[in-house]
Design a protein around this motif. Structure first.
Motif, PDB file in Angstrom:
ATOM      1  N   VAL A 195       0.854  -1.190   0.000  1.00 22.15           N
ATOM      2  CA  VAL A 195       0.000   0.000   0.000  1.00 22.15           C
ATOM      3  C   VAL A 195       0.887   1.237   0.000  1.00 22.15           C
ATOM      4  O   VAL A 195       2.057   1.176   0.394  1.00 22.15           O
ATOM      5  CB  VAL A 195      -0.949   0.031   1.219  1.00 22.15           C
ATOM      6  N   SER A 196       0.322   2.351  -0.426  1.00 17.03           N
ATOM      7  CA  SER A 196       1.085   3.595  -0.405  1.00 17.03           C
ATOM      8  C   SER A 196       1.295   4.019   1.044  1.00 17.03           C
ATOM      9  O   SER A 196       0.477   3.721   1.922  1.00 17.03           O
ATOM     10  CB  SER A 196       0.353   4.694  -1.171  1.00 17.03           C
ATOM     11  N   PHE A 197       2.381   4.745   1.287  1.00 13.70           N
ATOM     12  CA  PHE A 197       2.651   5.189   2.651  1.00 13.70           C
ATOM     13  C   PHE A 197       1.579   6.152   3.129  1.00 13.70           C
ATOM     14  O   PHE A 197       1.224   6.176   4.322  1.00 13.70           O
ATOM     15  CB  PHE A 197       4.038   5.835   2.731  1.00 13.70           C
ATOM     16  N   GLU A 198       1.034   6.943   2.217  1.00 11.18           N
ATOM     17  CA  GLU A 198      -0.027   7.879   2.578  1.00 11.18           C
ATOM     18  C   GLU A 198      -1.270   7.126   3.060  1.00 11.18           C
ATOM     19  O   GLU A 198      -1.871   7.477   4.084  1.00 11.18           O
ATOM     20  CB  GLU A 198      -0.382   8.773   1.392  1.00 11.18           C
ATOM     21  N   ASP A 199      -1.663   6.083   2.327  1.00  6.50           N
ATOM     22  CA  ASP A 199      -2.823   5.286   2.735  1.00  6.50           C
ATOM     23  C   ASP A 199      -2.537   4.542   4.034  1.00  6.50           C
ATOM     24  O   ASP A 199      -3.429   4.374   4.885  1.00  6.50           O
ATOM     25  CB  ASP A 199      -3.187   4.283   1.640  1.00  6.50           C
ATOM     26  N   PHE A 200      -1.294   4.094   4.196  1.00  4.36           N
ATOM     27  CA  PHE A 200      -0.897   3.384   5.414  1.00  4.36           C
ATOM     28  C   PHE A 200      -1.019   4.303   6.627  1.00  4.36           C
ATOM     29  O   PHE A 200      -1.537   3.908   7.678  1.00  4.36           O
ATOM     30  CB  PHE A 200       0.533   2.886   5.252  1.00  4.36           C
ATOM     31  N   GLN A 201      -0.576   5.551   6.460  1.00  7.38           N
ATOM     32  CA  GLN A 201      -0.685   6.507   7.557  1.00  7.38           C
ATOM     33  C   GLN A 201      -2.148   6.823   7.869  1.00  7.38           C
ATOM     34  O   GLN A 201      -2.535   6.934   9.034  1.00  7.38           O
ATOM     35  CB  GLN A 201       0.053   7.801   7.202  1.00  7.38           C
ATOM     36  N   ALA A 202      -2.954   6.969   6.836  1.00 14.75           N
ATOM     37  CA  ALA A 202      -4.366   7.277   7.043  1.00 14.75           C
ATOM     38  C   ALA A 202      -5.065   6.160   7.800  1.00 14.75           C
ATOM     39  O   ALA A 202      -5.876   6.410   8.700  1.00 14.75           O
ATOM     40  CB  ALA A 202      -5.047   7.519   5.701  1.00 14.75           C
ATOM     41  N   ALA A 203      -4.716   4.914   7.459  1.00 16.83           N
ATOM     42  CA  ALA A 203      -5.311   3.774   8.162  1.00 16.83           C
ATOM     43  C   ALA A 203      -4.864   3.752   9.620  1.00 16.83           C
ATOM     44  O   ALA A 203      -5.655   3.461  10.530  1.00 16.83           O
ATOM     45  CB  ALA A 203      -4.910   2.475   7.464  1.00 16.83           C
ATOM     46  N   GLY A 204      -3.591   4.065   9.852  1.00 17.48           N
ATOM     47  CA  GLY A 204      -3.094   4.109  11.223  1.00 17.48           C
ATOM     48  C   GLY A 204      -3.758   5.192  12.040  1.00 17.48           C
ATOM     49  O   GLY A 204      -4.126   4.983  13.204  1.00 17.48           O
ATOM     50  N   ALA A 205      -3.946   6.360  11.445  1.00 15.85           N
ATOM     51  CA  ALA A 205      -4.587   7.468  12.142  1.00 15.85           C
ATOM     52  C   ALA A 205      -6.029   7.129  12.501  1.00 15.85           C
ATOM     53  O   ALA A 205      -6.522   7.488  13.574  1.00 15.85           O
ATOM     54  CB  ALA A 205      -4.540   8.728  11.279  1.00 15.85           C
ATOM     55  N   ALA A 206      -6.704   6.431  11.596  1.00 16.84           N
ATOM     56  CA  ALA A 206      -8.106   6.073  11.827  1.00 16.84           C
ATOM     57  C   ALA A 206      -8.269   5.121  13.010  1.00 16.84           C
ATOM     58  O   ALA A 206      -9.327   5.085  13.636  1.00 16.84           O
ATOM     59  CB  ALA A 206      -8.693   5.443  10.565  1.00 16.84           C
ATOM     60  N   GLN A 207      -7.222   4.373  13.323  1.00 19.02           N
ATOM     61  CA  GLN A 207      -7.285   3.412  14.423  1.00 19.02           C
ATOM     62  C   GLN A 207      -6.735   3.981  15.734  1.00 19.02           C
ATOM     63  O   GLN A 207      -6.702   3.274  16.747  1.00 19.02           O
ATOM     64  CB  GLN A 207      -6.507   2.152  14.047  1.00 19.02           C
ATOM     65  N   THR A 208      -6.315   5.230  15.719  1.00 17.54           N
ATOM     66  CA  THR A 208      -5.713   5.855  16.897  1.00 17.54           C
ATOM     67  C   THR A 208      -6.690   6.829  17.538  1.00 17.54           C
ATOM     68  O   THR A 208      -7.250   7.683  16.844  1.00 17.54           O
ATOM     69  CB  THR A 208      -4.427   6.616  16.492  1.00 17.54           C
ATOM     70  N   PRO A 209      -6.928   6.731  18.847  1.00 18.99           N
ATOM     71  CA  PRO A 209      -7.880   7.635  19.497  1.00 18.99           C
ATOM     72  C   PRO A 209      -7.600   9.112  19.266  1.00 18.99           C
ATOM     73  O   PRO A 209      -8.539   9.911  19.152  1.00 18.99           O
ATOM     74  CB  PRO A 209      -7.730   7.272  20.980  1.00 18.99           C
ATOM     75  N   LEU A 210      -6.318   9.510  19.182  1.00 19.90           N
ATOM     76  CA  LEU A 210      -6.006  10.912  18.928  1.00 19.90           C
ATOM     77  C   LEU A 210      -6.218  11.312  17.471  1.00 19.90           C
ATOM     78  O   LEU A 210      -6.113  12.489  17.125  1.00 19.90           O
ATOM     79  CB  LEU A 210      -4.566  11.224  19.342  1.00 19.90           C
ATOM     80  N   GLY A 211      -6.481  10.336  16.605  1.00 22.03           N
ATOM     81  CA  GLY A 211      -6.810  10.640  15.224  1.00 22.03           C
ATOM     82  C   GLY A 211      -5.642  11.041  14.346  1.00 22.03           C
ATOM     83  O   GLY A 211      -5.838  11.653  13.294  1.00 22.03           O
ATOM     84  N   ARG A 212      -4.446  10.698  14.770  1.00 28.57           N
ATOM     85  CA  ARG A 212      -3.266  10.979  13.944  1.00 28.57           C
ATOM     86  C   ARG A 212      -2.192   9.953  14.236  1.00 28.57           C
ATOM     87  O   ARG A 212      -2.234   9.265  15.262  1.00 28.57           O
ATOM     88  CB  ARG A 212      -2.722  12.383  14.226  1.00 28.57           C
ATOM     89  N   VAL A 213      -1.232   9.857  13.333  1.00 32.17           N
ATOM     90  CA  VAL A 213      -0.070   9.012  13.589  1.00 32.17           C
ATOM     91  C   VAL A 213       0.986   9.860  14.290  1.00 32.17           C
ATOM     92  O   VAL A 213       0.912  11.090  14.323  1.00 32.17           O
ATOM     93  CB  VAL A 213       0.491   8.410  12.285  1.00 32.17           C
ATOM     94  N   GLY A 214       1.967   9.187  14.871  1.00 30.66           N
ATOM     95  CA  GLY A 214       2.978   9.895  15.630  1.00 30.66           C
ATOM     96  C   GLY A 214       4.162  10.335  14.785  1.00 30.66           C
ATOM     97  O   GLY A 214       4.414   9.792  13.702  1.00 30.66           O
ATOM     98  N   GLN A 215       4.880  11.306  15.311  1.00 26.75           N
ATOM     99  CA  GLN A 215       6.113  11.779  14.701  1.00 26.75           C
ATOM    100  C   GLN A 215       7.279  11.414  15.627  1.00 26.75           C
ATOM    101  O   GLN A 215       7.090  11.244  16.837  1.00 26.75           O
ATOM    102  CB  GLN A 215       6.067  13.296  14.496  1.00 26.75           C
TER     103      GLN A 215
END
Length: 245
Positions: A195-215
């Motif tokens: 999968v594209s990294f952008e889609d991968f990040q979006a999927a990760g954010a959707a599963q995170t209560p804060l609604g974003r991936v980490g830096q």
């Protein structure tokens, strides 16, 4: 804040990602930072940006690790060790080769052990120090990462044991276990599953209560806290940095 003024920190795997962000954070608070990484060019580039020092280090080599600790200790002390060096060789169990298993276990678990064992020498002598070992949420289990999960779970056990053995010398040992952090390593995971990294990040954010991936900086802030006197009574703990429970 200048919480680490006059202190020396050794960061393994500090050329990029979480290691580089941690090195930068510690340096911004006054630490002299030595970056030990197999990627000598990357380590040098990062060190130049923060006014630190770079040494080439294969963390699976006892000689390399001991040389890195010796280089860091040239200041007369070693106050902080952060172990960030790591690789991935993801695959399902029935497809995972012996080499895939050995490489990941050696880099993460053996590398962390060698680093902690070498660093405890000067820390015991000065009767102070803080070790922060980088684990992962994958320590709880993750499909396609039997090697990585086992290594990261082992690092958590190692941190707790170090806290028991070294506490009487004034040395604290803790573990930070990140969740989805935007790094080259997570980009490799996206590529592996197609999968594209952008889609991968979006999927990760959707599963995170804060609604974003980490830096990487999200992790670096927690590491800095654990290394500081603000955490002077915190040892043997695993802190999950994952945007939720």
């Amino acid at each position: 804040m200048r919480r680490f003024e006059g202190q020396t920190a050794l960061v393994t795997g500090g050329a990029k990602g979480i290691g580089a962000a941690t090195a930068a954070r510690l340096a911004s608070e006054g630490a002299h930072v030595v970056i030990a990484d197999f990627d000598e060019a990357g380590a040098t580039e990062t060190a130049e940006k923060i006014g630190g020092r770079a040494v080439r280090c294969d963390v699976t080599s006892r000689e390399d690790v001991e040389a890195a600790v010796a280089a860091a200790s040239e200041t007369g002390r070693l106050d902080i060790l952060v172990t960030c060096a790591g690789i991935i060789r993801d695959n399902l169990l029935h497809k995972m080769s012996d080499d895939d298993w050995d490489a990941v276990i050696s880099t993460h678990l053996r590398g962390t052990f060698l680093s902690a064992r070498a660093a405890q020498g000067p820390m015991v002598e000065q009767k102070s120090g803080s070790m922060v070992l980088i684990s992962s949420v994958s320590a709880l289990g993750n499909r396609g990462q039997a090697n990585y999960s086992a290594a990261k779970a082992g690092i958590q056990g190692l941190a707790k044991t170090l806290s028991l053995e070294l506490g009487r010398f004034g040395i604290r040992a803790n573990c930070v276990a990140p969740g989805f952090i935007v790094t080259a390593m997570t980009a490799q995971t996206a590529e592996r599953i197609g999968v594209s990294f952008e889609d991968f990040q979006a999927a990760g954010a959707a599963q995170t209560p804060l609604g974003r991936v980490g830096q990487p900086e999200d992790v670096a802030g927690v590491v800095a806290f654990l290394c500081s006197d603000d955490a002077s009574y915190v040892s043997g703990q695993v802190v999950y940095v994952r945007g939720g429970p």
